[in-house]
Design an enzyme around this catalytic site. Structure first.
Site, PDB file in Angstrom:
ATOM      1  N   ASP A  51      -5.712  -1.596  -7.204  1.00  0.00           N
ATOM      2  CA  ASP A  51      -4.899  -0.535  -7.801  1.00  0.00           C
ATOM      3  C   ASP A  51      -5.019   0.724  -6.925  1.00  0.00           C
ATOM      4  OD1 ASP A  51      -3.376   0.383 -10.348  1.00  0.00           O
ATOM      5  OD2 ASP A  51      -4.872   1.986  -9.986  1.00  0.00           O
TER       6      ASP A  51
ATOM      7  N   ASN B 122       3.198  10.394  -6.285  1.00  0.00           N
ATOM      8  CA  ASN B 122       4.647  10.424  -6.497  1.00  0.00           C
ATOM      9  C   ASN B 122       5.110  11.822  -6.893  1.00  0.00           C
ATOM     10  OD1 ASN B 122       5.750   7.946  -5.850  1.00  0.00           O
ATOM     11  ND2 ASN B 122       5.264   7.022  -7.833  1.00  0.00           N
TER      12      ASN B 122
ATOM     13  N   HIS C 276       9.334  10.087  -4.934  1.00  0.00           N
ATOM     14  CA  HIS C 276       9.384   8.611  -5.064  1.00  0.00           C
ATOM     15  C   HIS C 276       9.655   7.893  -3.753  1.00  0.00           C
ATOM     16  CE1 HIS C 276       8.832   8.255  -9.378  1.00  0.00           C
ATOM     17  NE2 HIS C 276       9.629   9.342  -9.530  1.00  0.00           N
TER      18      HIS C 276
ATOM     19  N   ASP D 227       7.350   4.922  -2.459  1.00  0.00           N
ATOM     20  CA  ASP D 227       7.756   3.558  -2.075  1.00  0.00           C
ATOM     21  C   ASP D 227       7.197   3.178  -0.717  1.00  0.00           C
ATOM     22  OD1 ASP D 227       9.123   3.379  -4.439  1.00  0.00           O
ATOM     23  OD2 ASP D 227      11.106   3.768  -3.570  1.00  0.00           O
TER      24      ASP D 227
ATOM     25  N   GLU E 278       1.798   0.189  -9.157  1.00  0.00           N
ATOM     26  CA  GLU E 278       0.962   0.383  -7.983  1.00  0.00           C
ATOM     27  C   GLU E 278      -0.185  -0.602  -7.946  1.00  0.00           C
ATOM     28  OE1 GLU E 278      -0.714   3.095 -11.185  1.00  0.00           O
ATOM     29  OE2 GLU E 278       1.224   2.312 -10.549  1.00  0.00           O
TER      30      GLU E 278
END
Length: 642
Positions: free
Chosen positions: A502, A510, A515, A519, A546
């Site tokens: 994680d 973010n 965003h 990504d 994530e």
């Protein structure tokens, strides 16, 4: 031939002077029997009873004539050959002929009278009885020459006994005087007459067979004279032209039976046969609504002159209709074969082509010239191999040809690819007589569509199983692979390890960088994970958001820790700035779990539970750490990931 003795008193000097009369008597008896042989054919056309009565009358007349030509042995004593016709009438004519012959002869002997009348009648009755005995002896077969010889011998014995036992003949010393010549003449007359009758029966049988065959033949048989008039016809001819008897057609010509144009045509052809002597074979005629096939040959006499012609005509109406239907069906079939898109070939039981259409040859552009009627499957396959029309033929060409030829006569469906990428479907079906029918279809478009559909399906499957952002296996595909691989490890009793990863403080990342940057961060993390595993069986999946998961078949907890550490180092080397993290860069927390044997077989999901618990504990203890749990509750030392 039969002998009769008319006895009165006297000597035998008269016999010595009249030997020439014996020859006349013998000749008369033989003549009478020969006359029957001449006229017996005419009596065959009458009933059985009438024929036997006629034979009896002829035999009785011969006996009477012999009495009239008797040789005088002594004044009042005469010898003749009356017994031979009576015996032959009994053997060859049976009871009816014997009864008429004996009745006539005995009646005449009574009319003549004399002292030896009773002895003569007795001897005549004995001779007739011997003939009847011979008839019943040979009733299940035709008489033969040996039977005639036995009858002649028996008649001679009977005459000797009559001359030795009957009173009147004994008193006249006939046995001593004329016994031998009289007996010999009777035997000779019987043999000669019997031989004539045997030949007559043989000729009658042969003629009867020929007449029956001629009359009852299923074909139309006839004989004509030089003017094309009927001399004889069989029963089928009378039925064809609707006559009641064959005699009604005798003397008629085709001009009396059919239209003049047709009669003139037939007359012209028949006269050509008569004039040239050349037979006419299988000439087609159309008479009374029937299709006929006629053959006519000239008839010649002993000098070789043509005296007429014989014809045989066969009714081929049904055959003509069948041939017409066959031609029409063949034309229709040929048209259908030429119009259809599929190629068709028929092979016989030995592998030779019996039939193929043009489409069959065109379906194989490089070996089409070898696919012709009469070609053998082995030669065709060798041409295929020589031209390379079908890729993938093994180096052992002869073995491949032998195996492929052997499989021709079996029901099968196959798809073959040609050198240019085209595809052909070959459907072979075996008939009961051993022939094989091959139907060839061009399935290139279908095959290309099938391949395209399969590729599309594979692409869709990949899309369904792949995370669109990272290119990793998605959660759905992971679940399927997890169930499959843990089951396999459980059966093999090998270790199975799982990493749950994680990204730390990813929401803050973010919020801080946006965003798109988030990504990109996910892509970098996924690449680091992929680079950390080396075996094809190792799977890296995006578990959600994530969070990532890695499962490692046949890997111990120690090996899993090595993979986790490699990933942590690679991520640290990327050094992705993260102002919202206490580490000032992007880090990850990792939970590790490993199980074997019974756990994998009974409850593989405990791996996920333990890995998730280890991950949670790593986060609560400060993040950027690797923590391992095992399904049995053991805890391993915590290690910082960076």
């Amino acid at each position: 031939m039969m002998s009769s003795l008319h006895v009165v008193e006297g000597g035998y000097s008269a016999v010595n002077g009249n030997w020439t009369q014996f020859g006349g008597n013998l000749s008369f008896v033989c003549l009478a029997i020969s006359l029957w042989a001449l006229f017996s054919i005419e009596f065959q056309r009458r009933s059985f009873r009438q024929e036997k009565i006629a034979f009896g009358i002829i035999a009785g007349g011969a006996s009477i004539g012999s009495i009239l030509l008797a040789v005088e042995f002594h004044p009042g004593i005469y010898i003749d050959l009356r017994f031979s016709p009576l015996a032959l009438a009994g053997m060859f004519g049976g009871p009816i002929a014997a009864a008429f012959a004996a009745a006539l002869a005995i009646a005449f002997r009574f009319a003549v009278g004399g002292t030896a009348m009773v002895d003569g009648v007795i001897t005549m009755a004995v001779a007739t009885g011997m003939g009847l005995a011979g008839h019943f002896w040979t009733r299940k077969r035709s008489p033969e020459l040996k039977d005639v010889a036995l009858l002649s011998l028996a008649l001679g014995v009977a005459l000797v006994l009559s001359m030795a036992l009957l009173p009147t003949l004994v008193n006249a010393h006939v046995l001593a005087g004329v016994g031998f010549p009289l007996t010999a003449l009777n035997c000779l007359a019987t043999v000669l007459g019997g031989f004539v009758l045997l030949k007559t029966q043989q000729w009658e049988l042969e003629r009867s067979i020929l007449v029956t065959a001629f009359s009852q033949s299923p074909d139309y048989l006839y004989v004509k004279d030089r003017n094309s008039r009927f001399i004889t016809v069989n029963e089928n001819m009378t039925r064809l032209f609707r006559f009641r008897t064959t005699a009604e057609m005798i003397g008629l010509s085709d001009f009396n039976l059919m239209s003049r144009p047709l009669a003139e045509e037939l007359y012209y052809l028949e006269q050509q046969v008569i004039d040239t002597g050349v037979p006419l074979i299988d000439s087609t005629e159309h008479i009374e609504g029937r299709f006929l096939l006629a053959s006519k040959v000239p008839l010649r006499d002993k000098q070789g002159r043509v005296i007429g012609l014989a014809g045989v005509t066969r009714d081929v109406t049904e055959r003509t209709a069948l041939e017409r239907e066959l031609r029409e069906s063949k034309n229709l079939l040929s048209h259908a074969m030429a119009s259809m898109s599929d190629g068709i070939a028929m092979y016989d039981s030995k592998g030779f082509i019996l039939f193929c259409n043009e489409q069959y040859r065109n379906a194989f552009p490089l070996s089409g010239e070898a696919r012709v009627v009469g070609a053998h499957i082995s030669d065709i396959l060798r041409r295929v191999a020589e031209t390379g029309e079908r890729p993938g033929i093994p180096d052992d060409v002869d073995g491949w040809i032998k195996a492929a030829a052997a499989s021709l006569h079996s029901n099968k469906d196959e798809e073959v690819q040609l050198h240019n990428g085209d595809w052909r479907s070959i459907r072979t079906r075996l008939a009961e007589d051993g022939t094989a029918m091959a139907v060839v279809s061009d399935i290139t478009a279908t095959k290309q569509a099938e391949i395209a559909l399969r590729l599309s399906a594979e692409q869709l499957k990949n899309l369904a199983e792949t995370d669109g952002l990272t290119g990793m296996v998605n959660r759905r595909a992971f679940d399927e692979a997890f169930a499959r691989e843990t089951s396999g490890s459980g059966r093999r009793n090998t270790p199975f390890s799982l990493l749950m990863v994680d990204i730390d403080r990813f929401k803050a990342y973010n919020d801080t960088y946006g965003h798109p940057a988030g990504d990109q961060c996910l892509r970098v993390v996924s690449n680091c994970l992929r680079q950390s595993v080396s075996r094809p069986a190792d799977i890296v999946a995006r578990y959600g958001g994530e969070e990532f998961v890695v499962f490692l078949p046949d890997t111990s907890a120690k090996g899993a820790m090595i993979v986790a550490e490699q990933f942590a180092r690679r991520l640290a080397q990327e050094n992705i700035a993260h102002s919202g993290s206490e580490f000032a860069r992007v880090t990850a927390s990792i939970g590790v779990s490993c199980a074997t044997g019974a756990v994998l077989r009974t409850n593989p999901n405990r791996l996920l539970t333990e890995a998730d618990a280890a991950l949670y504990e790593a986060k609560t203890q400060g993040r950027n750490r690797i923590l391992a749990h095992s399904p049995n509750g053991e805890r391993h030392a915590m290690k910082e990931a960076g």
